[in-house]
Design a protein around this motif. Structure first.
Motif, mmCIF file in Angstrom:
data_model
loop_
_atom_site.group_PDB
_atom_site.id
_atom_site.type_symbol
_atom_site.label_atom_id
_atom_site.label_comp_id
_atom_site.label_asym_id
_atom_site.label_seq_id
_atom_site.Cartn_x
_atom_site.Cartn_y
_atom_site.Cartn_z
ATOM 1 N N VAL A 1 0.867 -1.176 0.000
ATOM 2 C CA VAL A 1 0.000 0.000 0.000
ATOM 3 C C VAL A 1 0.907 1.231 0.000
ATOM 4 O O VAL A 1 1.844 1.323 0.796
ATOM 5 C CB VAL A 1 -0.937 0.014 1.229
ATOM 6 N N VAL A 2 0.640 2.143 -0.929
ATOM 7 C CA VAL A 2 1.374 3.404 -1.018
ATOM 8 C C VAL A 2 0.546 4.472 -0.300
ATOM 9 O O VAL A 2 -0.628 4.643 -0.610
ATOM 10 C CB VAL A 2 1.581 3.824 -2.495
ATOM 11 N N LEU A 3 1.162 5.150 0.659
ATOM 12 C CA LEU A 3 0.446 6.177 1.430
ATOM 13 C C LEU A 3 0.966 7.551 1.021
ATOM 14 O O LEU A 3 2.031 7.980 1.456
ATOM 15 C CB LEU A 3 0.653 5.946 2.931
ATOM 16 N N ASP B 1 -0.963 15.090 -4.853
ATOM 17 C CA ASP B 1 0.076 15.950 -5.449
ATOM 18 C C ASP B 1 1.477 15.382 -5.217
ATOM 19 O O ASP B 1 2.473 16.076 -5.380
ATOM 20 C CB ASP B 1 -0.019 17.387 -4.924
ATOM 21 N N GLU B 2 1.540 14.111 -4.869
ATOM 22 C CA GLU B 2 2.823 13.450 -4.585
ATOM 23 C C GLU B 2 2.955 12.172 -5.415
ATOM 24 O O GLU B 2 1.992 11.417 -5.562
ATOM 25 C CB GLU B 2 2.920 13.078 -3.097
ATOM 26 N N MET C 1 5.290 6.837 2.415
ATOM 27 C CA MET C 1 5.621 5.427 2.622
ATOM 28 C C MET C 1 5.005 4.470 1.614
ATOM 29 O O MET C 1 3.935 4.723 1.076
ATOM 30 C CB MET C 1 5.134 5.009 4.013
ATOM 31 N N ILE C 2 5.712 3.382 1.400
ATOM 32 C CA ILE C 2 5.146 2.172 0.803
ATOM 33 C C ILE C 2 5.278 1.091 1.867
ATOM 34 O O ILE C 2 6.367 0.866 2.404
ATOM 35 C CB ILE C 2 5.879 1.761 -0.482
ATOM 36 N N VAL C 3 4.158 0.450 2.216
ATOM 37 C CA VAL C 3 4.175 -0.517 3.316
ATOM 38 C C VAL C 3 3.593 -1.855 2.888
ATOM 39 O O VAL C 3 2.753 -1.931 1.981
ATOM 40 C CB VAL C 3 3.372 0.009 4.543
ATOM 41 N N ASP C 4 4.056 -2.900 3.554
ATOM 42 C CA ASP C 4 3.397 -4.199 3.505
ATOM 43 C C ASP C 4 2.276 -4.117 4.537
ATOM 44 O O ASP C 4 2.543 -4.076 5.745
ATOM 45 C CB ASP C 4 4.394 -5.302 3.868
ATOM 46 N N PRO C 5 1.004 -4.061 4.110
ATOM 47 C CA PRO C 5 -0.076 -3.792 5.064
ATOM 48 C C PRO C 5 -0.226 -4.846 6.151
ATOM 49 O O PRO C 5 -0.737 -4.558 7.234
ATOM 50 C CB PRO C 5 -1.323 -3.722 4.173
ATOM 51 N N THR D 1 -0.486 3.460 11.870
ATOM 52 C CA THR D 1 0.370 4.415 11.153
ATOM 53 C C THR D 1 0.000 5.858 11.486
ATOM 54 O O THR D 1 -1.110 6.149 11.908
ATOM 55 C CB THR D 1 0.285 4.207 9.624
ATOM 56 N N SER D 2 0.972 6.733 11.270
ATOM 57 C CA SER D 2 0.725 8.168 11.247
ATOM 58 C C SER D 2 0.953 8.614 9.801
ATOM 59 O O SER D 2 0.979 7.775 8.896
ATOM 60 C CB SER D 2 1.657 8.894 12.215
ATOM 61 N N VAL D 3 1.144 9.913 9.558
ATOM 62 C CA VAL D 3 1.275 10.410 8.188
ATOM 63 C C VAL D 3 2.669 10.159 7.623
ATOM 64 O O VAL D 3 2.823 9.698 6.493
ATOM 65 C CB VAL D 3 0.942 11.925 8.126
#
Length: 255
Positions: free
Chosen positions: A99-101, A105-106, A181-185, A191-193
């Protein structure tokens, strides 16, 4: 997505960049947006690229559009962004490998790889116990532009043309760049921002020569002369695919 969001061109460009980089689904936590933006969302919904989560948080709380919400005498900042991020992780825990958080605009831009799949395979191979990968944010100010990619058919569409903004602000020694971040969910508990608060395994700070967050927005260092900015045309590696894809969306949404 809130505040009658109407940055249509940049949204489409970001969506098409995500697709080029390998995304299969984009989650939009929608409070409200413009009528033109509704058209674009409808197109992506029907195509199957977007999933819209209704986010009427202002019906229940006094919300702020800023992160320093306590100064506004409101209950929660950024329309409940942190809640949305955690919801997104749990909602996708068993259907997404990563998952990409980040915001619309990013764009997490790989420098050593052509797409996210090959980049993440490499990062996981080098960091076998990690499920959280942090990428440094870099501002590409909308106030500085290049005449390249001034496409007349795009000029009637509201929003920023990211292809014209390829100068980034230099780092400041006394300021730490925030991360996205990119995370393994399956490895994230909370999480925070800009960081994960609880997770299984370690977090990795991805070096800037591997990837960076291309963040096209108003400047943070407002008084910098143009010559102090760093010209970075990494985005242009994708320009032919991006041009073709954006034109397809604009044509099919009659924009």
């Amino acid at each position: 997505m809130f505040g009658n969001y109407n940055n249509v061109l940049q949204f489409i460009q970001s969506m098409e960049m995500y697709r080029i980089l390998g995304v299969q689904k984009v989650m939009i936590y929608k409070n409200n947006c413009s009528q033109m933006m509704e058209k674009v969302l409808k197109f992506y919904l029907e195509e199957g690229t977007v999933e819209v989560i209704p986010w009427p948080i202002n019906s229940y709380l006094k919300v702020s559009s800023k992160w320093r919400f306590m100064q506004d005498e409101t209950h929660i900042g950024y329309y409940g962004q942190i809640t949305a991020l955690n919801d997104c992780i749990y909602r996708n825990m068993w259907r997404s490998r990563f998952v990409v958080l980040n915001d619309a605009d990013e764009i997490i831009l790989p420098l050593k790889h052509s797409d996210w799949k090959t980049m993440m395979s490499s990062l996981q191979e080098q960091n076998p116990g990690s499920g959280v990968f942090l990428f440094e944010n870099h501002i590409f100010p909308t106030t500085v532009s290049t005449p390249m990619f001034n496409i007349s058919t795009w000029n009637t569409v509201p929003g920023i043309n990211i292809l014209q903004h390829v100068h980034r602000e230099p780092d400041r020694k006394e300021v730490i760049n925030p991360k996205k971040m990119i995370v393994d969910p399956r490895k994230v508990i909370q999480t925070s921002v800009h960081s994960v608060l609880q997770a299984y395994g370690t977090s990795v700070n991805v070096p800037m020569d591997v990837a960076l967050v291309y963040h096209c927005r108003v400047p943070l260092q407002r008084n910098l002369p143009r010559e102090s900015l760093i010209r970075d045309t990494t985005l242009w590696r994708y320009n032919s695919s991006l041009l073709m894809n954006v034109n397809r969306v604009l044509y099919q949404t009659v924009l």
